[in-house]
Design an enzyme around this catalytic site. Structure first.
Site, mmCIF file in Angstrom:
data_model
loop_
_atom_site.group_PDB
_atom_site.id
_atom_site.type_symbol
_atom_site.label_atom_id
_atom_site.label_comp_id
_atom_site.label_asym_id
_atom_site.label_seq_id
_atom_site.Cartn_x
_atom_site.Cartn_y
_atom_site.Cartn_z
ATOM 1 N N HIS A 147 -4.211 4.773 -0.266
ATOM 2 C CA HIS A 147 -4.105 5.794 -1.303
ATOM 3 C C HIS A 147 -5.174 5.621 -2.387
ATOM 4 O O HIS A 147 -5.657 4.515 -2.628
ATOM 5 C CB HIS A 147 -2.722 5.743 -1.958
ATOM 6 C CG HIS A 147 -1.615 6.155 -1.057
ATOM 7 N ND1 HIS A 147 -0.675 5.277 -0.584
ATOM 8 C CD2 HIS A 147 -1.283 7.351 -0.528
ATOM 9 C CE1 HIS A 147 0.190 5.913 0.192
ATOM 10 N NE2 HIS A 147 -0.169 7.169 0.242
ATOM 11 N N GLU A 181 8.322 6.637 6.182
ATOM 12 C CA GLU A 181 7.240 5.671 6.228
ATOM 13 C C GLU A 181 7.780 4.336 6.696
ATOM 14 O O GLU A 181 8.796 3.857 6.197
ATOM 15 C CB GLU A 181 6.634 5.543 4.835
ATOM 16 C CG GLU A 181 5.534 4.529 4.691
ATOM 17 C CD GLU A 181 4.898 4.584 3.313
ATOM 18 O OE1 GLU A 181 4.664 3.515 2.736
ATOM 19 O OE2 GLU A 181 4.642 5.703 2.814
ATOM 20 N N ASP A 225 6.897 14.883 -1.696
ATOM 21 C CA ASP A 225 6.141 13.763 -1.136
ATOM 22 C C ASP A 225 6.465 12.453 -1.845
ATOM 23 O O ASP A 225 6.665 12.416 -3.062
ATOM 24 C CB ASP A 225 4.645 14.053 -1.270
ATOM 25 C CG ASP A 225 3.792 13.139 -0.425
ATOM 26 O OD1 ASP A 225 4.215 12.831 0.713
ATOM 27 O OD2 ASP A 225 2.706 12.742 -0.880
ATOM 28 N N HIS A 228 -1.474 9.124 5.563
ATOM 29 C CA HIS A 228 -1.588 9.131 4.110
ATOM 30 C C HIS A 228 -2.921 8.486 3.729
ATOM 31 O O HIS A 228 -3.512 7.730 4.503
ATOM 32 C CB HIS A 228 -0.431 8.341 3.490
ATOM 33 C CG HIS A 228 0.874 9.068 3.541
ATOM 34 N ND1 HIS A 228 1.616 9.351 2.417
ATOM 35 C CD2 HIS A 228 1.571 9.577 4.577
ATOM 36 C CE1 HIS A 228 2.722 9.984 2.761
ATOM 37 N NE2 HIS A 228 2.710 10.136 4.079
#
Length: 281
Positions: free
Chosen positions: A177, A135, A83, A205
């Protein structure tokens, strides 16, 4: 059993349910997450991030091989995923070790460089039958989860997938995040529009900051892969604190890691079930 991410994600996308993806920092995390998946009979993604590799003194192999071994022995389908990887050498190492999925993070590059490098990594992955997630722009950028400017444009996202050949796309729709509260305001209309335009499964995410109710709505709108890390770290740490507070004389680390791992496993089982039981509108 070890499974490919693109197959599982496309199956979940077709059924309009969520696929849970949870971070592995220690071996105990992998054991607890797989135990939850086996208990529920549901597929799961185990994610080792580039930051986790840095925590282990830059050594991917020990944690990776242990996680892969657990995945192969599991009674359910398990993806082992690298990741948020920016280091191309680390990506090549993960592919050689047997990871079934990579998330290349080119958000630090300008748009042209991101597309070119993502397409290069996609080529490596295709040769080895490995899925690639990427992304577009920043997911939960520096201005935070509720910044109106941090959003993915559907037309740009569609073109990015065409230009790069990625299997999944992480998009910016209002999450961020490392949130320790669960009050992120997702743009559900944007998720719907992205799901209509983008031909591959979408990835959220920063899902730790999203409530159960809003996550169900996001999945209904078209979100597929749901990444959770901070929320589980919080659950685990709170369980450790509770055990040590009630047993101040304990010195055997197994005495406080075991109940924390069980608490984490219970929460993973709950989340997996929640993501897969969202009613289809």
């Amino acid at each position: 059993m070890l499974a490919p991410l693109n197959t599982l994600a496309n199956q979940c996308r077709a059924r309009r349910v969520g696929l849970g993806a949870f971070n592995v920092i220690h071996l105990e995390n992998a054991e607890a997450i797989i135990a939850a998946a086996e208990r529920t009979g549901l597929p799961v993604v185990l994610q080792i991030s580039e930051n986790a590799v840095k925590f282990h003194q830059g050594n991917l192999e020990p944690l990776a091989l242990a996680t892969l071994a657990l995945a192969k022995k599991s009674r359910t389908q398990v993806v082992v995923h690298l990741d948020h990887a920016k280091d191309l050498g680390l990506i090549q190492q993960a592919i050689k070790l047997g990871f079934t999925s990579i998330m290349y993070d080119g958000s630090h590059l300008n748009d042209a460089e991101n597309r070119a490098t993502t397409a290069q990594v996609a080529g490596w992955c295709r040769l080895r039958g490995v899925s690639l997630e990427a992304e577009l722009g920043e997911v939960g950028g520096k201005d935070g989860a509720h910044a109106p400017g941090v959003r993915t444009n559907p037309a740009d996202a569609k073109q990015f997938v065409a230009d790069t050949g990625v299997d999944l796309l992480a998009v910016a729709v209002g999450s961020s995040h490392a949130m320790t509260t669960r009050n992120a305001a997702l743009d559900l209309d944007l998720i719907h529009d992205l799901a209509q335009e983008v031909p591959v499964p979408l990835v959220l995410h920063g899902s730790s900051g999203v409530s159960d109710e809003n996550m169900a709505l996001a999945i209904q709108a078209g979100m597929t892969k749901i990444n959770v890390s901070t929320h589980l770290n919080k659950v685990y740490t709170e369980a450790v604190r509770a055990t040590l507070a009630s047993n101040p004389g304990v010195v055997d680390t197994r005495k406080w890691t075991a109940p924390a791992s069980q608490t984490l496993s219970d929460e993973v089982a709950r989340l997996l079930t929640h993501y897969q039981s969202v009613p289809v509108n």
